[in-house]
Design a protein around this motif. Structure first.
Motif, PDB file in Angstrom:
ATOM      1  N   THR A 142      87.388  -5.277 -24.819  1.00 37.84           N
ATOM      2  CA  THR A 142      87.115  -3.783 -24.806  1.00 37.84           C
ATOM      3  C   THR A 142      87.912  -2.928 -25.286  1.00 37.84           C
ATOM      4  N   THR A 145      88.983   3.429 -28.186  1.00 37.21           N
ATOM      5  CA  THR A 145      89.392   3.820 -29.598  1.00 37.21           C
ATOM      6  C   THR A 145      89.964   5.430 -29.630  1.00 37.21           C
ATOM      7  N   LEU A 151      84.930   0.735 -27.178  1.00 36.17           N
ATOM      8  CA  LEU A 151      84.057  -0.120 -28.333  1.00 36.17           C
ATOM      9  C   LEU A 151      84.304  -1.599 -27.956  1.00 36.17           C
ATOM     10  N   THR A 152      83.134  -2.162 -27.265  1.00 37.93           N
ATOM     11  CA  THR A 152      83.006  -3.535 -26.952  1.00 37.93           C
ATOM     12  C   THR A 152      82.605  -4.408 -27.942  1.00 37.93           C
ATOM     13  N   GLN A 157      77.897  -7.874 -29.447  1.00 37.30           N
ATOM     14  CA  GLN A 157      77.776  -6.632 -29.839  1.00 37.30           C
ATOM     15  C   GLN A 157      79.328  -6.604 -30.765  1.00 37.30           C
ATOM     16  N   ASN A 158      79.210  -6.122 -32.015  1.00 33.91           N
ATOM     17  CA  ASN A 158      80.194  -5.844 -33.012  1.00 33.91           C
ATOM     18  C   ASN A 158      80.988  -7.357 -33.299  1.00 33.91           C
ATOM     19  N   LEU A 420      88.989   2.784 -37.801  1.00 36.71           N
ATOM     20  CA  LEU A 420      89.082   2.865 -36.448  1.00 36.71           C
ATOM     21  C   LEU A 420      90.184   3.986 -36.018  1.00 36.71           C
TER      22      LEU A 420
END
Ligand code: FAD
Length: 437
Positions: A142, A145, A151-152, A157-158, A420
């Motif tokens: 995690t 940002t 943001l995980t 996820q992602n 990012l």
């Protein structure tokens, strides 16, 4: 928690900064608040680990986030042998945290002083041709940002960002937790021997393929290598650790105490270095022991030094080593620190030194009171000619233009960084050099 900014300096005394502000957040919320506040003031922000990088990668000129208090185990997935750790957890704390669950990290480097976030951010690795570096153990993370959001990144996820986030140079955001894929706890049988260097050079690739964790040290001015061959055994295997007194005499008295005095004297009177090194290697006895994995992988390093390390396609290690040996002989440098050779498996992390290729590492060291420039830069030319990629946390001279040609996914990483962190909130001069402005 905010403290007035004192001077921060790394372990190797190669990087120093007086940050505008120091924050020591204890919670993920507090990290988010610190990033938000820095953003509102137009300040840059950077987390530091244990300051064990030799490069200035961790220099935080704006807000320095000291995450030693953001530490510990958050969650254990027993079924999948995965653990979530807070980002500031030090590697030496992890074995105790994992012990109740019968788990261990599959591989480690030479020391365990680093933080987990710092270790993965520069691609810290150990040895073992079937094993990757610590970043390859990362299955989730995690990040806070630039907009102070979370943001995980994991397999649900992602997931497409994991190969960048698991080895992110601190350029993508502040890591607040890291999930590692562990293995059942194990012990290592260690065999340490003094052997003729030429024999080791002739057999090293075969031995690296046969033995779980093979590496060697060569002390310049000798024709001998000290090899280490560690074999993995189940946790139930009988342990025969080194006797405490013998270990103390070898590691504290000789490897650190007497060695420190010799290095210091050698820095003033270089002529004593070769005979001292020859004597030291002659006196080094063979050792055989079996102990819990982390105690065998890692050692205590008290004599300060500077280091450069390059990863080469494994098949190039022999020719590159021979050229380096020849160079040292020709130049007549008096080198009191060893050259270390290690091996790792190929991986798919975008900025990993082992991206897409089975790798061998050649590391050169110099005592911290000696100027390493001439030695390192000459060795660097050899490593570059053999397809070398420099360790992100160890001294090197490459810039973004040179690195781009050595990393097939370099531009993908830069594009993710642009997305990012468009304002370069997590930037510093080192990142400008190696990734571009
Ligand atoms: C004595 C010694 C032995 C070593 N042995 C080995 C070895 O065997 N193998 C090897 O590969 N390397 C080795 N190294 C190098 C070392 O492992 C790496 O440089 C590592 O990055 C240091 O970790 P650290 O916690 O000190 O991080 P730091 O040096 O403090 O920081 C490294 C990077 O991580 C970033 N970072 C830290 N925390 C966070 C966070 N929470 N979020 C985002 N970014 C973060 C920093 O901003 C910086 O970019 C050694 C170094 C020394 C001094």
């Amino acid at each position: 928690m905010t403290r007035p900014g004192g001077t921060w300096e790394n372990w190797a005394r190669t990087a120093k900064v007086r940050p505008q502000r120091v924050e020591a957040p204890r919670t993920i919320d507090a990290v988010q608040r610190a990033v938000q506040a820095a953003g509102a003031r137009g300040m840059r922000v950077k987390a530091v680990g244990a300051g064990h990088s030799f490069t200035s990668i961790a220099v935080a000129p704006g807000v320095l986030l000291e995450l030693a208090d953001l530490s510990g185990l958050v969650e254990v997935d027993r079924e999948r042998a995965r653990v979530r750790l807070l980002a500031g957890t030090r590697l030496h704390e992890i074995p105790t945290l994992l012990a109740p669950y019968g788990l261990a990290m599959p591989n480690l480097g030479d020391i365990d002083r680093q933080s987990i976030a710092g270790a993965i951010s520069t691609g810290t690795h150990g040895t073992g041709a079937r094993f990757g570096g610590i970043s390859t153990q990362v299955v989730g993370a995690t990040l806070v940002t630039a907009d102070a959001g979370l943001l995980t990144v994991d397999d649900t996820q992602n997931a497409e960002l994991l190969p960048a986030v698991a080895l992110g140079l601190g350029a993508l955001g502040i890591l607040v937790d890291v999930t590692l894929q562990c293995v059942p706890a194990f012990v290592l049988h260690a065999l340490e021997r003094r052997e003729p260097l030429d024999d080791v050079l002739g057999s090293m690739l075969a031995r690296a393929a046969e033995v779980d964790h093979f590496e060697f040290y060569w002390f310049p001015h000798t024709d001998l290598a000290l090899t280490k061959a560690n074999t993995r055994l189940p946790e139930s295997a009988v342990r025969l650790p080194l006797p405490r007194l013998g270990k103390w005499i070898d590691e504290t008295l000789f490897s650190n105490g007497v060695y420190r005095v010799a290095c210091r004297t050698g820095a003033m009177v270089p002529g004593i270095v070769p005979p001292f090194i020859r004597l030291g290697v002659k006196l080094t006895g063979d050792r055989e022991y079996t102990d819990v994995s982390n105690r065998v992988f890692t050692q205590h390093r008290a004599v300060r030094f500077r280091e450069m390390e390059y990863a080469l396609p494994a098949e190039n290690v022999g020719p590159a080593f021979s050229e380096m040996r020849e160079l040292i002989a020709q130049r007549g440098w008096k080198i009191s620190f060893p050259v270390e050779v290690r091996f790792t498996a190929a991986d798919d992390l975008w900025l990993s030194t082992a991206y897409g290729r089975a790798s061998a590492y050649i590391a050169v060291h110099r005592y911290w009171r000696e100027n390493p420039t001439e030695y390192f830069e000459a060795v660097e030319q050899i490593m570059l000619a053999h397809g070398g990629r420099p360790h992100w946390g160890k001294l090197h001279t490459l810039d973004a233009a040179a690195l781009r040609t050595r990393y097939p996914r370099f531009d993908d990483f830069v594009a993710l960084r642009d997305r990012l962190d468009p304002a370069r909130m997590f930037g510093n001069r080192y990142l400008e050099r190696v990734l571009g402005k």
